[in-house]
Scaffold this motif. Structure first.
Motif, PDB file in Angstrom:
ATOM      1  N   SER A  90       0.829  -1.218   0.000  1.00  0.00           N
ATOM      2  CA  SER A  90       0.000   0.000   0.000  1.00  0.00           C
ATOM      3  C   SER A  90       0.866   1.272   0.000  1.00  0.00           C
ATOM      4  O   SER A  90       0.387   2.338  -0.362  1.00  0.00           O
ATOM      5  CB  SER A  90      -0.944  -0.002   1.201  1.00  0.00           C
ATOM      6  N   THR A  91       2.122   1.157   0.389  1.00  0.00           N
ATOM      7  CA  THR A  91       3.024   2.315   0.425  1.00  0.00           C
ATOM      8  C   THR A  91       3.679   2.557  -0.933  1.00  0.00           C
ATOM      9  O   THR A  91       3.915   3.709  -1.307  1.00  0.00           O
ATOM     10  CB  THR A  91       4.117   2.102   1.492  1.00  0.00           C
ATOM     11  N   PHE A  92       3.973   1.485  -1.661  1.00  0.00           N
ATOM     12  CA  PHE A  92       4.688   1.596  -2.931  1.00  0.00           C
ATOM     13  C   PHE A  92       3.814   1.099  -4.080  1.00  0.00           C
ATOM     14  O   PHE A  92       3.351  -0.038  -4.061  1.00  0.00           O
ATOM     15  CB  PHE A  92       5.994   0.806  -2.883  1.00  0.00           C
ATOM     16  N   SER A  93       3.629   1.951  -5.078  1.00  0.00           N
ATOM     17  CA  SER A  93       2.785   1.606  -6.220  1.00  0.00           C
ATOM     18  C   SER A  93       3.519   0.743  -7.249  1.00  0.00           C
ATOM     19  O   SER A  93       2.895   0.124  -8.092  1.00  0.00           O
ATOM     20  CB  SER A  93       2.245   2.871  -6.883  1.00  0.00           C
ATOM     21  N   SER A  94       4.861   0.726  -7.187  1.00  0.00           N
ATOM     22  CA  SER A  94       5.632  -0.121  -8.102  1.00  0.00           C
ATOM     23  C   SER A  94       6.830  -0.714  -7.378  1.00  0.00           C
ATOM     24  O   SER A  94       7.335  -0.146  -6.404  1.00  0.00           O
ATOM     25  CB  SER A  94       6.106   0.686  -9.316  1.00  0.00           C
ATOM     26  N   TYR A  95       7.276  -1.837  -7.909  1.00  0.00           N
ATOM     27  CA  TYR A  95       8.439  -2.488  -7.316  1.00  0.00           C
ATOM     28  C   TYR A  95       9.660  -1.585  -7.390  1.00  0.00           C
ATOM     29  O   TYR A  95      10.442  -1.516  -6.446  1.00  0.00           O
ATOM     30  CB  TYR A  95       8.736  -3.825  -8.017  1.00  0.00           C
ATOM     31  N   TRP A  96       9.848  -0.877  -8.494  1.00  0.00           N
ATOM     32  CA  TRP A  96      11.062  -0.091  -8.676  1.00  0.00           C
ATOM     33  C   TRP A  96      11.142   1.084  -7.717  1.00  0.00           C
ATOM     34  O   TRP A  96      12.226   1.447  -7.271  1.00  0.00           O
ATOM     35  CB  TRP A  96      11.225   0.320 -10.138  1.00  0.00           C
ATOM     36  N   LYS A  97      10.009   1.661  -7.358  1.00  0.00           N
ATOM     37  CA  LYS A  97      10.022   2.707  -6.328  1.00  0.00           C
ATOM     38  C   LYS A  97      10.437   2.095  -4.991  1.00  0.00           C
ATOM     39  O   LYS A  97      11.256   2.657  -4.262  1.00  0.00           O
ATOM     40  CB  LYS A  97       8.648   3.363  -6.198  1.00  0.00           C
ATOM     41  N   PHE A  98       9.871   0.937  -4.693  1.00  0.00           N
ATOM     42  CA  PHE A  98      10.239   0.214  -3.470  1.00  0.00           C
ATOM     43  C   PHE A  98      11.731  -0.105  -3.483  1.00  0.00           C
ATOM     44  O   PHE A  98      12.435   0.104  -2.494  1.00  0.00           O
ATOM     45  CB  PHE A  98       9.415  -1.071  -3.354  1.00  0.00           C
ATOM     46  N   TRP A  99      12.234  -0.600  -4.635  1.00  0.00           N
ATOM     47  CA  TRP A  99      13.628  -0.994  -4.740  1.00  0.00           C
ATOM     48  C   TRP A  99      14.561   0.182  -4.499  1.00  0.00           C
ATOM     49  O   TRP A  99      15.570   0.044  -3.805  1.00  0.00           O
ATOM     50  CB  TRP A  99      13.902  -1.622  -6.111  1.00  0.00           C
ATOM     51  N   VAL A 100      14.249   1.354  -5.051  1.00  0.00           N
ATOM     52  CA  VAL A 100      15.101   2.530  -4.864  1.00  0.00           C
ATOM     53  C   VAL A 100      15.147   2.910  -3.384  1.00  0.00           C
ATOM     54  O   VAL A 100      16.226   3.168  -2.834  1.00  0.00           O
ATOM     55  CB  VAL A 100      14.614   3.720  -5.732  1.00  0.00           C
ATOM     56  N   VAL A 101      13.997   2.922  -2.722  1.00  0.00           N
ATOM     57  CA  VAL A 101      13.967   3.260  -1.291  1.00  0.00           C
ATOM     58  C   VAL A 101      14.708   2.200  -0.478  1.00  0.00           C
ATOM     59  O   VAL A 101      15.523   2.524   0.395  1.00  0.00           O
ATOM     60  CB  VAL A 101      12.511   3.440  -0.800  1.00  0.00           C
ATOM     61  N   MET A 102      14.435   0.930  -0.770  1.00  0.00           N
ATOM     62  CA  MET A 102      15.086  -0.160  -0.035  1.00  0.00           C
ATOM     63  C   MET A 102      16.605  -0.120  -0.247  1.00  0.00           C
ATOM     64  O   MET A 102      17.375  -0.269   0.708  1.00  0.00           O
ATOM     65  CB  MET A 102      14.537  -1.514  -0.481  1.00  0.00           C
ATOM     66  N   THR A 103      17.036   0.111  -1.468  1.00  0.00           N
ATOM     67  CA  THR A 103      18.464   0.139  -1.776  1.00  0.00           C
ATOM     68  C   THR A 103      19.148   1.314  -1.089  1.00  0.00           C
ATOM     69  O   THR A 103      20.269   1.177  -0.572  1.00  0.00           O
ATOM     70  CB  THR A 103      18.673   0.161  -3.300  1.00  0.00           C
ATOM     71  N   THR A 104      18.477   2.434  -1.028  1.00  0.00           N
ATOM     72  CA  THR A 104      19.017   3.591  -0.310  1.00  0.00           C
ATOM     73  C   THR A 104      19.125   3.280   1.182  1.00  0.00           C
ATOM     74  O   THR A 104      20.147   3.583   1.817  1.00  0.00           O
ATOM     75  CB  THR A 104      18.132   4.834  -0.541  1.00  0.00           C
ATOM     76  N   ALA A 105      18.089   2.655   1.728  1.00  0.00           N
ATOM     77  CA  ALA A 105      18.112   2.277   3.145  1.00  0.00           C
ATOM     78  C   ALA A 105      19.213   1.255   3.416  1.00  0.00           C
ATOM     79  O   ALA A 105      19.913   1.346   4.438  1.00  0.00           O
ATOM     80  CB  ALA A 105      16.743   1.724   3.566  1.00  0.00           C
ATOM     81  N   VAL A 106      19.386   0.302   2.519  1.00  0.00           N
ATOM     82  CA  VAL A 106      20.452  -0.694   2.668  1.00  0.00           C
ATOM     83  C   VAL A 106      21.814  -0.006   2.692  1.00  0.00           C
ATOM     84  O   VAL A 106      22.654  -0.305   3.545  1.00  0.00           O
ATOM     85  CB  VAL A 106      20.379  -1.764   1.552  1.00  0.00           C
ATOM     86  N   ALA A 107      22.037   0.924   1.772  1.00  0.00           N
ATOM     87  CA  ALA A 107      23.317   1.640   1.732  1.00  0.00           C
ATOM     88  C   ALA A 107      23.562   2.372   3.049  1.00  0.00           C
ATOM     89  O   ALA A 107      24.670   2.319   3.598  1.00  0.00           O
ATOM     90  CB  ALA A 107      23.345   2.626   0.560  1.00  0.00           C
ATOM     91  N   LEU A 108      22.544   3.020   3.579  1.00  0.00           N
ATOM     92  CA  LEU A 108      22.679   3.747   4.840  1.00  0.00           C
ATOM     93  C   LEU A 108      22.979   2.792   5.999  1.00  0.00           C
ATOM     94  O   LEU A 108      23.879   3.047   6.805  1.00  0.00           O
ATOM     95  CB  LEU A 108      21.405   4.547   5.132  1.00  0.00           C
ATOM     96  N   VAL A 109      22.271   1.688   6.067  1.00  0.00           N
ATOM     97  CA  VAL A 109      22.500   0.707   7.137  1.00  0.00           C
ATOM     98  C   VAL A 109      23.911   0.122   7.039  1.00  0.00           C
ATOM     99  O   VAL A 109      24.604  -0.024   8.049  1.00  0.00           O
ATOM    100  CB  VAL A 109      21.426  -0.399   7.111  1.00  0.00           C
ATOM    101  N   LEU A 110      24.348  -0.193   5.831  1.00  0.00           N
ATOM    102  CA  LEU A 110      25.701  -0.735   5.654  1.00  0.00           C
ATOM    103  C   LEU A 110      26.756   0.287   6.059  1.00  0.00           C
ATOM    104  O   LEU A 110      27.763  -0.069   6.682  1.00  0.00           O
ATOM    105  CB  LEU A 110      25.921  -1.187   4.209  1.00  0.00           C
ATOM    106  N   TRP A 111      26.527   1.556   5.728  1.00  0.00           N
ATOM    107  CA  TRP A 111      27.458   2.607   6.125  1.00  0.00           C
ATOM    108  C   TRP A 111      27.523   2.698   7.652  1.00  0.00           C
ATOM    109  O   TRP A 111      28.617   2.792   8.225  1.00  0.00           O
ATOM    110  CB  TRP A 111      27.039   3.951   5.521  1.00  0.00           C
ATOM    111  N   ILE A 112      26.367   2.660   8.315  1.00  0.00           N
ATOM    112  CA  ILE A 112      26.329   2.744   9.785  1.00  0.00           C
ATOM    113  C   ILE A 112      27.051   1.546  10.403  1.00  0.00           C
ATOM    114  O   ILE A 112      27.878   1.708  11.308  1.00  0.00           O
ATOM    115  CB  ILE A 112      24.884   2.839  10.295  1.00  0.00           C
ATOM    116  N   ILE A 113      26.761   0.356   9.910  1.00  0.00           N
ATOM    117  CA  ILE A 113      27.426  -0.844  10.439  1.00  0.00           C
ATOM    118  C   ILE A 113      28.936  -0.748  10.224  1.00  0.00           C
ATOM    119  O   ILE A 113      29.719  -1.032  11.132  1.00  0.00           O
ATOM    120  CB  ILE A 113      26.857  -2.131   9.802  1.00  0.00           C
TER     121      ILE A 113
END
Length: 183
Positions: A137-160
């Motif tokens: 319900s938050t993301f209308s397409s997979y690619w929008k979800f993927w961009v947000v998820m990938t950005t979040a992954v990059a941030l989490v990896l940087w923090i770790i």
């Protein structure tokens, strides 16, 4: 020590061979054991660091989506608890540099492509095919979800990576032996 993560992967392989779902071997945590094992056997610091970083979010994902949801399985316990144990022991020796998160992120992107090309859409390994359940319900397409998820992954990896580099900072060139050669 490099043979242990490869053994953890082999245990997972046998588990998925017996119970189906060989595509599950493409999850970051399973592939991470292969990366860690190869890195340790070759003495390749960047591979060790990238794999070790991934054991941390992998542990939390495993607890949430496997251990709490499905229960205890010996194979996955070895893969996750064994992988993080070996990864952290290896980090004590090779230390953590400031760019390690970049290698971990590159590994993520490679694993995403591999999961998308080699695994079933139904398994949604590494969330490489469809929006994670509960986020539709938050993301209308997979690619929008993927961009947000990938950005979040990059941030989490940087923090770790940052936290691990505070715990086990990479030695500077002068500390690692160059200065002692003049003695």
């Amino acid at each position: 020590m490099g043979l242990l993560p490869l053994a953890f992967f082999l245990i997972q392989l046998i588990h998925y061979w017996r119970y189906g779902g060989l595509g599950n071997l493409m999850w970051m945590c399973n592939l991470g054991n292969v990366l860690l094992g190869i890195g340790l056997l070759l003495g390749h610091r960047e591979l060790i660091r990238a794999a070790a970083i991934w054991t941390i979010p992998g542990l939390f994902v495993w607890i949430r989506y496997v251990l709490l949801a499905s229960g205890f399985y010996v194979a996955t316990t070895f893969a996750h608890l064994g992988g993080i144990t070996i990864g952290l022991i290896a980090l004590r020796r090779v230390r953590m540099d400031r760019l390690a998160w970049v290698y971990a992120f590159a590994w993520y992107l490679l694993a995403q492509v591999a999961a998308r090309e080699l695994t079933s859409r139904d398994l949604n390994v590494n969330v490489a095919h469809v929006v994670q359940s509960g986020w539709e319900s938050t993301f209308s397409s997979y690619w929008k979800f993927w961009v947000v998820m990938t950005t979040a992954v990059a941030l989490v990896l940087w923090i770790i990576g940052k936290v691990l580099s505070l715990i086990w900072p990479a030695k500077s060139i002068s500390e690692s032996g160059v200065a002692s050669e003049g003695r």
